[in-house]
Design a protein around this motif. Structure first.
Motif: not given
Length: 405
Positions: A210-214, A222-234
């Motif tokens: 909820x804090x991240x607005x997901x 939501x995918x755009x936010x997750x791609x940013x959060x996990x950019x180091x492995x993607x």
């Protein structure tokens, strides 16, 4: 003796059971009923391990060879915590696309004379006439639901939220990534299932979600936010969602399903219709196929149907005890993730590998790490861990039962 069997559900469990029964006796009249169109299954990749592959080679070498041929393998695990990473050797793991797995099993079933009927939904109201009806229709089984009181069905939701995604990033090892945000930790598990694709399961606690607005974001945002959060492995690769018509993100809470009994007259539960185990142990497909192996063997060796189904239920319940315990502790490890995230990455990764332990939740993490390292060298400590763990588990279980009264 010719037996008429209706398998309701065209997933791995139902298809593999039909293969085994036809191999045992080609005269059996077997139909697999699947409510969805052929090839429409949702899912990315599934995992399994060498032990399952050996069993499949034993019971049907042809489908096992095809399965192995179309799988990718890994023998390492990688954990990234913030900007630090560590890599460790692991048991040999296999990944295969769910679509490809079902294609292989469906083709093999057809070659043996099994009838496959797609877009054919079976409910309690239109059960086919058969000597045996197999409810292999998943965790939401309509056939089980019609007799939930008889089966003693119980569903227990987990605390965390998760979403099952794909990506064009092909991981060379089973990959864990843990990212700290202003609202808590969020993490993913990634593994390849083909030369072009990987599965990426993202999980977080409710307050992080909820804090991240997901909780309110549509799938694209939501995918755009997750791609940013996990950019180091993607490494610049996109995450791929389910692409539902309404654009909603498919976040879920895992639900652990159990049943007190697994059969009623000539109706028997198989796979996820009978039980589920948390996805973090990667055992769902393995358990479904092992259910099919056990049921086929019971039907072959015991001509009396009630006795055969009773034997199947007893054997599988006993076999599931250890993996269900491991899955329960694994889910709890992630639900209590902050307890371990202050450790150096190599220690955190070591305890990640120990997350199935009933002892770990009750010992300070650094102390457990030191004990575990010492136990790798001292047999006496290994025996102590084996002795103490079940006793703590029984005590906690007894307290939990008492608190419900």
């Amino acid at each position: 003796m010719c037996v008429k069997v209706a398998c309701v559900g065209g997933g791995p469990a139902g298809l593999y059971l039909s293969i085994l029964l036809k191999r045992q006796d080609p005269s059996h009249d077997i139909t697999v009923h699947e409510r969805n169109p052929e090839g429409s299954t949702y899912g990315w990749g599934v995992t399994y391990w060498r032990g399952l592959l050996d069993k499949l080679h034993e019971h049907d070498p042809e489908s096992a060879r095809a399965l192995e041929q179309h799988s990718v393998t890994w023998n390492e695990g990688v954990a990234r915590v913030r900007d630090l990473a560590t890599r460790r050797d692991s048991d040999e793991g296999f990944g295969i696309g769910r679509h490809r797995l079902l294609e292989i099993l469906a083709a093999r079933a057809r070659s043996l004379g099994v009838r496959l009927e797609f877009e054919h939904e079976i409910t309690e109201g239109n059960l086919p006439a058969a000597d045996l009806v197999v409810a292999a229709d998943g965790v939401h089984s309509a056939l089980r639901g019609a007799h939930a009181d008889h089966f003693g069905t119980e569903l227990r939701p987990g605390r965390n939220h998760y979403i099952w995604l794909g990506t064009t990033k092909v991981f060379d090892a089973f990959t864990f990534a843990f990212v700290e945000t202003d609202h808590g930790w969020i993490w993913c598990y990634g593994y390849a299932f083909s030369p072009e694709r990987s599965t990426c399961v993202v999980e977080c606690a409710p307050e992080t979600w909820t804090g991240l607005g997901l909780d309110t974001a549509n799938e694209a945002d939501g995918l755009a936010l997750l791609e940013k959060l996990f950019a180091d492995i993607l490494d610049g690769h996109p995450l791929i969602g389910r692409s539902c018509a309404d654009g909603a993100a498919q976040w879920l809470n895992f639900r652990t399903l159990t049943n007190q009994t697994w059969f009623r007259d000539n109706l028997v539960l198989l796979g996820d219709a009978a039980h589920t185990t948390h996805y973090s142990v990667g055992a769902g497909t393995t358990l479904a196929l092992e259910d099919a192996i056990a049921l086929a063997a019971a039907l072959r060796e015991q001509p009396d149907l009630p006795q055969a189904l009773g034997r199947y239920e007893r054997e599988r319940k006993a076999a599931l005890l250890s993996i269900q315990s491991a899955a329960r502790y694994s889910a709890q490890w992630y639900e209590n993730l902050p307890r371990y995230m202050h450790l150096p990455p190599e220690q955190m990764f070591a305890l990640l590998g120990q997350r199935h332990s009933p002892l770990l939740p009750y010992v300070p993490p650094q102390l457990y790490y030191r004990i575990d390292r010492a136990a790798g060298q001292l047999e006496a400590l290994r025996r102590f861990k084996r002795w103490l763990g079940p006793r703590i588990a029984r005590t906690v279980h007894a307290r939990a039962l008492a608190s419900r009264k």
